[in-house]
Enzyme design. Structure first.
Site, PDB file in Angstrom:
ATOM      1  N   LYS A 226      49.959   4.928  19.535  1.00  0.00           N
ATOM      2  CA  LYS A 226      50.278   4.991  18.114  1.00  0.00           C
ATOM      3  C   LYS A 226      49.972   6.391  17.581  1.00  0.00           C
ATOM      4  O   LYS A 226      50.794   7.011  16.918  1.00  0.00           O
ATOM      5  CB  LYS A 226      49.464   3.930  17.372  1.00  0.00           C
ATOM      6  CG  LYS A 226      49.721   3.846  15.901  1.00  0.00           C
ATOM      7  CD  LYS A 226      49.029   2.627  15.302  1.00  0.00           C
ATOM      8  CE  LYS A 226      49.038   2.701  13.788  1.00  0.00           C
ATOM      9  NZ  LYS A 226      48.415   1.521  13.168  1.00  0.00           N
ATOM     10  N   GLU A 232      41.967   8.854  26.469  1.00  0.00           N
ATOM     11  CA  GLU A 232      42.262   8.219  27.758  1.00  0.00           C
ATOM     12  C   GLU A 232      43.756   8.304  28.062  1.00  0.00           C
ATOM     13  O   GLU A 232      44.174   8.664  29.165  1.00  0.00           O
ATOM     14  CB  GLU A 232      41.841   6.739  27.740  1.00  0.00           C
ATOM     15  CG  GLU A 232      40.352   6.496  27.636  1.00  0.00           C
ATOM     16  CD  GLU A 232      39.858   6.401  26.202  1.00  0.00           C
ATOM     17  OE1 GLU A 232      40.489   7.009  25.301  1.00  0.00           O
ATOM     18  OE2 GLU A 232      38.833   5.749  25.972  1.00  0.00           O
ATOM     19  N   GLY A 287      47.449  -1.550  15.915  1.00  0.00           N
ATOM     20  CA  GLY A 287      47.535  -1.436  17.379  1.00  0.00           C
ATOM     21  C   GLY A 287      47.595  -2.788  18.074  1.00  0.00           C
ATOM     22  O   GLY A 287      48.489  -3.053  18.882  1.00  0.00           O
ATOM     23  N   ARG A 288      46.657  -3.672  17.760  1.00  0.00           N
ATOM     24  CA  ARG A 288      46.603  -4.955  18.482  1.00  0.00           C
ATOM     25  C   ARG A 288      47.655  -5.939  17.991  1.00  0.00           C
ATOM     26  O   ARG A 288      47.729  -7.066  18.482  1.00  0.00           O
ATOM     27  CB  ARG A 288      45.191  -5.550  18.393  1.00  0.00           C
ATOM     28  CG  ARG A 288      44.670  -5.709  16.988  1.00  0.00           C
ATOM     29  CD  ARG A 288      43.166  -5.937  16.969  1.00  0.00           C
ATOM     30  NE  ARG A 288      42.617  -5.885  15.609  1.00  0.00           N
ATOM     31  CZ  ARG A 288      42.291  -4.760  14.984  1.00  0.00           C
ATOM     32  NH1 ARG A 288      42.466  -3.597  15.568  1.00  0.00           N
ATOM     33  NH2 ARG A 288      41.787  -4.794  13.759  1.00  0.00           N
ATOM     34  N   GLU A 373      38.283  -7.578  17.852  1.00  0.00           N
ATOM     35  CA  GLU A 373      38.445  -6.319  17.132  1.00  0.00           C
ATOM     36  C   GLU A 373      38.806  -6.610  15.670  1.00  0.00           C
ATOM     37  O   GLU A 373      38.417  -5.882  14.766  1.00  0.00           O
ATOM     38  CB  GLU A 373      39.531  -5.470  17.797  1.00  0.00           C
ATOM     39  CG  GLU A 373      39.326  -3.981  17.579  1.00  0.00           C
ATOM     40  CD  GLU A 373      40.165  -3.141  18.527  1.00  0.00           C
ATOM     41  OE1 GLU A 373      39.644  -2.727  19.566  1.00  0.00           O
ATOM     42  OE2 GLU A 373      41.344  -2.911  18.224  1.00  0.00           O
ATOM     43  N   HIS A 404      35.739 -24.293  38.649  1.00  0.00           N
ATOM     44  CA  HIS A 404      34.883 -24.114  39.829  1.00  0.00           C
ATOM     45  C   HIS A 404      33.928 -22.941  39.645  1.00  0.00           C
ATOM     46  O   HIS A 404      33.351 -22.456  40.621  1.00  0.00           O
ATOM     47  CB  HIS A 404      35.759 -23.907  41.065  1.00  0.00           C
ATOM     48  CG  HIS A 404      36.580 -25.116  41.359  1.00  0.00           C
ATOM     49  ND1 HIS A 404      36.176 -26.103  42.222  1.00  0.00           N
ATOM     50  CD2 HIS A 404      37.768 -25.526  40.844  1.00  0.00           C
ATOM     51  CE1 HIS A 404      37.088 -27.055  42.246  1.00  0.00           C
ATOM     52  NE2 HIS A 404      38.065 -26.738  41.422  1.00  0.00           N
ATOM     53  N   LYS A 532      35.396   6.881  20.052  1.00  0.00           N
ATOM     54  CA  LYS A 532      36.308   7.996  20.282  1.00  0.00           C
ATOM     55  C   LYS A 532      35.618   9.317  19.900  1.00  0.00           C
ATOM     56  O   LYS A 532      35.699  10.310  20.610  1.00  0.00           O
ATOM     57  CB  LYS A 532      37.619   7.817  19.482  1.00  0.00           C
ATOM     58  CG  LYS A 532      38.544   6.710  20.039  1.00  0.00           C
ATOM     59  CD  LYS A 532      39.884   6.621  19.288  1.00  0.00           C
ATOM     60  CE  LYS A 532      40.779   5.507  19.820  1.00  0.00           C
ATOM     61  NZ  LYS A 532      42.094   5.390  19.199  1.00  0.00           N
TER      62      LYS A 532
HETATM   63  C1  G6Q Z   1      43.956  -1.661  18.161  1.00  0.00           C
HETATM   64  C2  G6Q Z   1      43.053  -0.533  18.180  1.00  0.00           C
HETATM   65  C3  G6Q Z   1      42.969   0.163  19.516  1.00  0.00           C
HETATM   66  C4  G6Q Z   1      44.146   1.090  19.790  1.00  0.00           C
HETATM   67  C5  G6Q Z   1      43.803   1.977  20.972  1.00  0.00           C
HETATM   68  C6  G6Q Z   1      44.934   2.889  21.355  1.00  0.00           C
HETATM   69  O1  G6Q Z   1      44.174  -2.323  17.203  1.00  0.00           O
HETATM   70  O2  G6Q Z   1      43.357   0.341  17.164  1.00  0.00           O
HETATM   71  O3  G6Q Z   1      42.836  -0.738  20.581  1.00  0.00           O
HETATM   72  O4  G6Q Z   1      45.298   0.351  20.030  1.00  0.00           O
HETATM   73  O5  G6Q Z   1      42.656   2.718  20.652  1.00  0.00           O
HETATM   74  O6  G6Q Z   1      45.297   3.709  20.300  1.00  0.00           O
HETATM   75  P1  G6Q Z   1      46.620   4.550  20.334  1.00  0.00           P
HETATM   76  O7  G6Q Z   1      47.776   3.600  20.406  1.00  0.00           O
HETATM   77  O8  G6Q Z   1      46.633   5.357  19.098  1.00  0.00           O
HETATM   78  O9  G6Q Z   1      46.561   5.393  21.579  1.00  0.00           O
END
Ligand code: G6Q
Length: 566
Positions: A226, A232, A287-288, A373, A404, A532
């Protein structure tokens, strides 16, 4: 005391809980043969997904259905009435409308939360700051269709003219878990000619192991981020770029082998991604909550755009149900309020999710992010520290594996762990008796968790096995199961894209309902941001042995040990 815990509905539930605590569900079922009919719902969906009907679960049906059995819960009619009063008191209906209407309910980021617009199949406009976002949503869906069709039918080829056989999504968190979970869930709909891989961890092992057996000439990378700044993802993206150039021996290859999904078009162009392969989404997509947006591109590539649109259709079906069904027939509302019942009145700290469908094996991990989250918040919307528990720990594994492994703790441990069981009526891989055995286990577990085994029953069993006297008495307490463990069961016909869309949206809305009751913002994630920031501070200290240590003794000690011993 907060407004919530002072409220009449909350207080009434607290008092009611003391009357429910001693009751056994086993007895409740014996006393009321209609209990399943009273406490279960079925959504019948006609093919155009407009005709959504809520019925008692037993009625015959010819259309696609989703059954929600919540009768194995420690509730009676009064409990449901009080829980719904609480939901009403917190203004749930109004809050749902605010979300669908594009109001900036993500108040700490001043953003709307409009994942519902991404799957809006109605033709109704959705306004953000007075502008209808639907034309943009449809435009990007069109671009996704063109691109995914072109890759799948071999029109879009790699730099040397070879057809793409592998797609590698590079993203993390919300830009990884959703598409990964859906691609796993819909594997049976996937093209035989295209494999999907997901790299998220900055641990080089993840990328290296993924690329090991791939041919650069037939590999397409999708950089999903996003912000397009996540450390990462950008680290993995740069390494993937170097790998591709190294293998192909030509920097120009990046143009055909990289696509991007982002809200940050400036950064994607800086990275050198061909603007024709950049798919946009917007800051009003969390994001989620983003798998319904262009973040779903790997899904569209893997199973085809028609299937992706069916997934959106399933989400839309659940949206319409959530918006329109009365509270007492509203699946997300009932599910959310049951979570509140156990979390806030019984002190339960976790919620297990057990899919009895191997294709859903990443569903609990996906829900973990969605719920933890979103609702892992300790201050309310007005900035006050809450005086009640919020989001629960979510965990789970596919049945029957869990049986199990860790079900023991749920059956006979000391903690109350409400659990959701999900199962399809039909297997997509019919194989002898496998599916009947699978479902027999699913139903048996919810039954066993509910009825348990009394001392008298355990005694009779041991006696029948020839045990008596001291030996029997010594073993007896270990053979008793307290039972009375709450479960929900969700049954569906089979795990097709539409059903999957409904299930995901069901949980999204459940989370929203709880956030409304708790008066917290489920759409921000400042905890993620802190991590971050801190990682960015330590990295230079790992690189440079002379940089001053500015941390606590433990962190300084670990940094020094790393510098001196690696
Ligand atoms: C989700 C969070 C988080 C995010 C990641 C990746 O709701 O905001 O999990 O999706 O940190 O972020 P970017 O898409 O900006 O790389």
């Amino acid at each position: 005391m907060s407004k919530l815990t002072r409220s009449a509905a909350w207080q009434a539930l607290g008092a009611h809980c003391t009357t429910i605590q001693p009751l056994q569900m086993r007895q409740m079922f014996q006393d009321d043969p209609e209990r399943f009919d009273k406490f279960s719902l079925r959504l019948d969906i006609t093919s155009d997904s407009a005709g959504i009907v809520c019925q008692p679960s037993r009625m015959a049906s010819s259309s696609i259905s989703l059954v929600f059995d919540y009768s194995k819960n420690r509730i009676n009619a009064e409990t449901v009435k009080l829980l719904l009063e609480l939901a009403r008191q917190t203004g749930i209906t109004k809050q749902v409308e605010r979300m669908f209407a594009g109001e900036k309910i993500n108040s700490t980021e001043q953003r709307a939360a409009l994942h519902t617009a991404l799957r809006n199949r109605s033709g109704r406009p959705v306004l953000v700051d007075g502008k209808d976002v639907m034309p943009d949503v449809r435009r990007v869906l069109g671009l996704m269709r063109n691109f995914s069709d072109a890759v799948r039918n071999g029109q879009h080829v790699g730099h040397t003219g070879k057809q793409i056989t592998d797609i590698v999504n590079i993203g993390i968190g919300g830009s990884d878990l959703g598409p990964l979970m859906v691609c796993e869930a819909l594997k049976s709909y996937a093209s035989q000619n295209l494999r999907a891989h997901f790299v998220s961890n900055v641990d080089g092992t993840h990328l290296v192991e993924t690329l090991k057996n791939l041919d650069a000439a037939t590999t397409l990378f999708i950089i999903s981020s996003k912000t397009f700044t996540t450390q990462e993802t950008m680290t993995n993206a740069r390494s993937a770029r170097a790998w591709l150039i190294g293998k192909m021996g030509d920097e120009q290859a990046v143009a055909e082998h990289f696509a991007a999904v982002s809200t940050n078009l400036e950064a994607t162009s800086k990275f050198g991604i061909n603007p024709s392969y950049v798919f946009e989404f917007w800051d009003w997509v969390g994001g989620r909550y983003s798998l319904w947006s262009a973040i779903g591109l790997p899904i569209a590539l893997f199973v085809g755009m028609d299937r992706f649109e069916e997934l959106l259709g399933g989400g839309y079906t659940m949206d319409e149900h959530f918006r329109n069904a009365p509270l007492d027939k509203n699946m997300p509302v009932l599910m959310g309020m049951l979570g509140i019942w156990y979390g806030n009145f019984f002190g339960a700290g976790s919620n297990a999710v057990f899919p009895y469908d191997q294709y859903l094996h990443r569903f609990p991990a996906y829900l973990q992010q969605l719920e933890m989250e979103s609702n892992g918040k300790g201050v309310d919307r007005d900035g006050n520290t809450v005086d009640y528990d919020t989001g629960m720990v979510v965990w789970g594994e596919p049945g029957t594996n869990g049986q199990h492994a860790f079900y023991q703790l749920i059956h006979q441990g000391t903690r109350l762990i409400p659990a959701d069981f999900l199962a399809p009526l039909r297997s997509q891989n019919p194989l002898g008796e496998h599916h009947a055995i699978l479902l027999a286990n699913c139903f048996a577990q919810t039954e066993a968790l509910m009825v348990g085994k009394t001392a008298a029953e355990a005694r009779a069993e041991l006696e029948a096995q020839g045990l008596h006297g001291e030996a029997l008495e010594a073993l007896l307490p270990h053979k008793v199961f307290p039972g009375n463990k709450p479960t929900n069961t969700l049954l569906f016909d089979k795990l097709d894209p539409h059903t999957l869309g409904m299930l995901i949206a069901l949980y999204e809305h459940k989370v929203f309902v709880q956030s409304v009751v708790w008066n917290i913002n489920p759409f921000d994630q400042w905890g993620v941001e802190l991590g971050k920031q801190l990682a960015g501070k330590i990295l230079p200290e790992l690189r440079d042995a002379t940089s001053a240590s500015r941390h606590d003794a433990s962190t300084n000690g670990l940094i020094d040990y790393y510098r001196n011993h690696r």
